[in-house]
Motif scaffolding. Sequence first.
Motif, PDB file in Angstrom:
ATOM      1  N   ILE A   1      24.246  33.961  21.438  1.00 34.46           N
ATOM      2  CA  ILE A   1      25.478  33.210  21.153  1.00 34.46           C
ATOM      3  C   ILE A   1      26.656  34.164  21.093  1.00 34.46           C
ATOM      4  O   ILE A   1      27.750  33.882  21.615  1.00 34.46           O
ATOM      5  CB  ILE A   1      25.327  32.432  19.838  1.00 34.46           C
ATOM      6  N   CYS A   2      26.443  35.318  20.488  1.00 35.35           N
ATOM      7  CA  CYS A   2      27.496  36.326  20.436  1.00 35.35           C
ATOM      8  C   CYS A   2      27.897  36.750  21.854  1.00 35.35           C
ATOM      9  O   CYS A   2      29.090  36.782  22.188  1.00 35.35           O
ATOM     10  CB  CYS A   2      27.020  37.524  19.613  1.00 35.35           C
ATOM     11  N   VAL A   3      26.897  37.065  22.665  1.00 28.36           N
ATOM     12  CA  VAL A   3      27.186  37.506  24.033  1.00 28.36           C
ATOM     13  C   VAL A   3      27.925  36.427  24.814  1.00 28.36           C
ATOM     14  O   VAL A   3      28.894  36.702  25.555  1.00 28.36           O
ATOM     15  CB  VAL A   3      25.879  37.902  24.753  1.00 28.36           C
ATOM     16  N   LYS A   4      27.512  35.185  24.629  1.00 32.23           N
ATOM     17  CA  LYS A   4      28.149  34.077  25.336  1.00 32.23           C
ATOM     18  C   LYS A   4      29.627  33.971  24.978  1.00 32.23           C
ATOM     19  O   LYS A   4      30.479  33.764  25.860  1.00 32.23           O
ATOM     20  CB  LYS A   4      27.411  32.777  25.003  1.00 32.23           C
ATOM     21  N   THR A   5      29.944  34.122  23.699  1.00 37.03           N
ATOM     22  CA  THR A   5      31.353  34.004  23.294  1.00 37.03           C
ATOM     23  C   THR A   5      32.151  35.260  23.638  1.00 37.03           C
ATOM     24  O   THR A   5      33.378  35.201  23.733  1.00 37.03           O
ATOM     25  CB  THR A   5      31.470  33.728  21.786  1.00 37.03           C
ATOM     26  N   LEU A   6      31.454  36.387  23.814  1.00 34.04           N
ATOM     27  CA  LEU A   6      32.159  37.556  24.319  1.00 34.04           C
ATOM     28  C   LEU A   6      32.647  37.296  25.738  1.00 34.04           C
ATOM     29  O   LEU A   6      33.785  37.610  26.106  1.00 34.04           O
ATOM     30  CB  LEU A   6      31.248  38.777  24.295  1.00 34.04           C
ATOM     31  N   LYS A   7      31.784  36.700  26.526  1.00 31.16           N
ATOM     32  CA  LYS A   7      32.144  36.428  27.917  1.00 31.16           C
ATOM     33  C   LYS A   7      33.125  35.265  28.023  1.00 31.16           C
ATOM     34  O   LYS A   7      33.988  35.254  28.912  1.00 31.16           O
ATOM     35  CB  LYS A   7      30.877  36.131  28.711  1.00 31.16           C
ATOM     36  N   LYS A   8      32.981  34.283  27.107  1.00 33.95           N
ATOM     37  CA  LYS A   8      33.881  33.135  27.127  1.00 33.95           C
ATOM     38  C   LYS A   8      34.242  32.806  25.677  1.00 33.95           C
ATOM     39  O   LYS A   8      33.523  32.100  24.990  1.00 33.95           O
ATOM     40  CB  LYS A   8      33.222  31.931  27.789  1.00 33.95           C
ATOM     41  N   PRO A   9      35.361  33.353  25.201  1.00 30.85           N
ATOM     42  CA  PRO A   9      35.736  33.175  23.786  1.00 30.85           C
ATOM     43  C   PRO A   9      35.776  31.705  23.388  1.00 30.85           C
ATOM     44  O   PRO A   9      36.135  30.830  24.181  1.00 30.85           O
ATOM     45  CB  PRO A   9      37.121  33.813  23.705  1.00 30.85           C
TER      46      PRO A   9
END
Length: 1265
Positions: free
Chosen positions: A1108-1116
Amino acid sequence: MVWHAQLALALALASPVTAWCSGKSDACSSNPIPLRKFNELNFHADTCNLKWNLGCTSLNKHGALQQKPPPYPLCNSGHQPSGVLPVDAYTLALQDNTFAPGSANWTLHGLWPGSAGGSGGQNQPYGCLHGEEFDETVLKTFDSMLKYFWPTNPHFNNTMQCFILSEWMKHGTCAVIPGRADGTAFRLSQEDYFRTAFVMANEVNENLALRNRLLLGEVKVEEVEPLISTRCVQCAYLATEGWTDTDVASVPRMSADCLDQCFECGDFWDTCPPAQLESTVMLDPSNAPRNEMPSASINGNASFPVLEFAMPAFVSSDNTSPWEGTWRSFGAEQGGSGKFEFAQTFTDNVLTVTTDSPYPRTCTYEQRGTKELLLRCGDDHLEGCLVQRLPDVGELEAAFLACNHTGEPAPASFYAAMDIQGCGNFLMFRCKASAADCSFSPDAISASKPETEIKTEPLSNSKPSLVSHFQPGIAGATPSLLGSWRSLQVSSDYEKGLGQWSFTADGQASLRWPNYPSRAVERYSVSHSPEDPSLVLLASASGTITTCRFQFQYHPVYSYAVLDCETAVDNEENTQKTKWAMGRCNPCSAHCRYSCGPENNFCGHGSCDPAESLEAAPVDALPSPSDDTRIEDYDHDWCTPEDASCWPTETAIRKLEQELDPTLPRLGLQWDKYPTPQPAPVPKGSFNDQSFYGLGSAPHGVKALYYYEDIAEMQRPCFNPSGFHPPFDEWNAASDMCKAAVHQNEYRNWNPFIVVFPLNERHVVAALNFAVRHRLCIATAGTGHEYNSRNSCPTGGILIRTILLKDKKFISTWDEDSTLAPAGAFRFGAGSTFAEMHAFSKDYSRVIASGWCSTVGMVGFHLGGGHGPFAPSMGLGVDNVLEIEVLQIGHDKYGQPVIHKKIASRSQNPQLFWAMRGGGGSVWGVILSMTIRAHEVPNGGLSRVYMQQNGTFCQDSSKYGYQWLPDMWNRFTAWQLSLNQKVSTQPGFFIEPKDYKTTGDLCSVTWNFTFEYFYAGGQAEPDYIRFRDGLRDVLQTETVTETNFKSVYDYLVSDTMPPSKFSLIPLNPLPAEHPPSDNATGSQNSVFVSRQALETKFASTMMDVLDICVKTLKKPDDTSPSGDKYRCGFHYLYTSLTGNLGSTQPGDTAISPGFRSAVMLWNARTLTTKQAEETVYKLGPNSYFSESSYVMHNWTTRYWGEKAYEQLLGVKKANDPGNHFWCHHCVGDNPADAYGKPLGAATQAGSGEQPDAATQEEFVKAEKL
């Protein structure tokens, strides 16, 4: 409505299960407002109509017509009719006459019947049932005396007619005094009421000594309102016998026999026993008191009549015996002088003490006014003493002596004396001059040590067989005799030493001699006469019958009595007479613990506590609310600033402040440096690491009370995000009110209206009474270490800060059950921090099972469950609690507030004890102290291990990269599952994404895994080595820091624990654009992870969360409250629970099953509700009350489970029937409110200034520390 129908209605409404009561006294047919033309509780509708018709009106602020003087409320704060409340005493309201030339120097404002449960205009008996309607002829009959003694003040633009009519309707209709028939209430007629008031006003003006006692003329005041007893009003009434004239010159004087005593109540109730006279009695001339002098045969000395009221010791009077002479006494406190008997002999200026304690002495003394002595003992030791003559009992005179052993000043009152540490309090007796078979010579009191050569089983540990009852009468003692009494024989052939009589509710009695164990314990069965409850029969096991006469004298703090007994001997040809002088704290008194010991668990039996103690019950037997008593019926009735009928005025606040002894220093919050333990946490950025932003650094410490003079200030946030930057000047310059209320994480910007800092139980009682009278929401706090805004109320209310309650005591043997605490126990005041507790336990070579943070307060930790560095080996916080002292709010049958103290343990109030150990929050009352288990320091000491590892989110297979983490989590899982009860860990996994915005490279996102754990033992033990080396393999590191400590406090003062390590951040942690919601849940999502879930699901779930962290890094994520719009919060992975191999798991607390069996507590930050439900919450059904998200659906189930919550709610309702104590997502809150909106969205306070994105990012970093 006929009178009996009115009475039935009133009594029905006065029942604890009540219909809603409301309205004011202007409700009658002449009221111009159609909806206010009738109210069944206005018992004087004709007088109300008269007031309207006479034009006793004015315009209110809205331009509408209202009565003048203003109408009074028909109900008290408990929504019970004011017209049925009992009368406990009177207020004599006097005015310095600067407005009516030709009238008396001191004129009447009123003679007002009052209630011990009331204050000022709140909760008083008004407009009482069966009081007469106003007779206008009174104005003509007493015209000259009204103008002279009771003139109207032109400042109020009122007429004599309207003023006196209102005084009668509101107050005079409630005027009752003790009558002839056993002191039952006698109603004063209208003529009697006014004549009695004139007599009292005349006495004040004619009697210089009385004026001086009331401080009239000595202190320049415009109005005084002393309390006076109902017997004092009776004394004035008796002076009116035969008086029929109506001119000022004819007013009779009061009798000196009662005048010396009857103005001694002061401003408070500690010297004024509440009379509890029924205000609803009918006018019955046959019950009128008569002027009859007591006979010598009853009093023992006709020349000195029986004292009816407490009075100063050194009042010069022909009606009281001289003070000088010998008094025998015992200590009126739990320890110290409470263990011995004394004889105090007073001459002109010398006090000689004879005692069986080790400390006899001779002191000189000088009088300081009528109530104080200054003792000079030796060359330089001074003690200020309070001295008060008490009402006589039987053939004994009684007095109270309280000496401040630490110096001056003398205690201000009985209550203050009981609260002062190092104060010796003595209940003293002596025979009346003509009393027969009474001896008080000090000669027989041995100054040597008591007999101690023979050891006997302590009474509380023995299981004696009951003595069978076979005598006629009612089995058991009369309720006032129940309890544990310190006792002295006063017979002519008395036996020396302090005795202890105990009368229990099961009809048994015992007599023992605590300092003389060679004397056998005597046991009896008890009965009393149905016709005369003071006649008591004691039957021994041998069949011998002892007949006793019990004479009781109630006092609000410490009651006393005489037990006068005769036993037939020599085949009933002779009798043996034994007389006892006895004293005890009132049951459940907030000032005397020993009044409710295991032998006398009768709190509630005719005492201040309306709830009865229950026998121990298993959890399955705990109460569950029925369907019709669910939370919907348990609503809040909080006063708001918009409601002037209940919101406290400045005058009321100042009176509360005086009850809190504002001149006493409130020290102890200023901190120097280690090795002194920190007394409170350091708020973020506080200068010099001071708690409360230095508020306690003033010469006298903090003030007793703080409040908002401007309500608008209360409704704004205290600590704005603009101040969240070094050097934090803005926060250190915050108002004193903001500093006084400082606590962690204020999500809703709810500020208390009033903050109080009590020093003792009496101060807490005063604050609770005040809160109930004004219907304030009550919050409590010690240190303020609370993640979810549970130290504040949505309507302002009152915050009671117990941080100054720091008493401490080591108990070498826990008598209730020594197997529960083989190493002894500690009793700590509610304001104690773990730093202070560890420092104290070190002195006794003991350890306590604390939490990880040294400045966390004891109370919140133990209520919520309590995990920490020693939980696997020593138990959770709830497992270590042995006893809790708590003040609660009940109501009597009239709805008046009753503050009572309960002791909760396995044997006393066991259901409450179960609920408070894991039930969380401050909803059970105000906790005064806790007794917790002590533990021996483990062999080998306490060993600390610290390791860490760092890595990145690089997506390749490089070491310490993102793909390295799954295997590490599997190794971590296996290591965790292998831990035994000696190991307790607090790993923290932190993610730093700040460089990703500029690089766009996941390799710039770093992680840091810090690992601290404690091992209960030495570093040479095989398990220590095995676990240490195993963790090295988990983290693939060789760097390790190892330390061994002989005590926990040695760890606290080491370099690993800087004073600001666990600082409070008083800011709203959510930015303005993200108030609490499912996308901004606040704090952390927590879950208890079972052994099975850890083994099968944890590693994959952790990677799902990191994904989930990685996903929001790529798409805030624009819904994220994080300033960078990521969801990359930190994770704490505690194994400081009781799920380790070999840990014990008791089942007698209120924590959830998931908490009890969990191996790990996982706290995950910044997840949405949906994300938490799809990841961490799948690992287990339960979350940790003390560390969880602010927004939570189904919070009752996640904290406790549905069945346990139903039981907790039942205990809450039984112990807080008025729902006075509240906190967010605590027992009694609305289960359907996931977001923290107890008043609904429309009525929430404004959000105020909240953090911007940059500040939010700094805030997250600070919380990681």
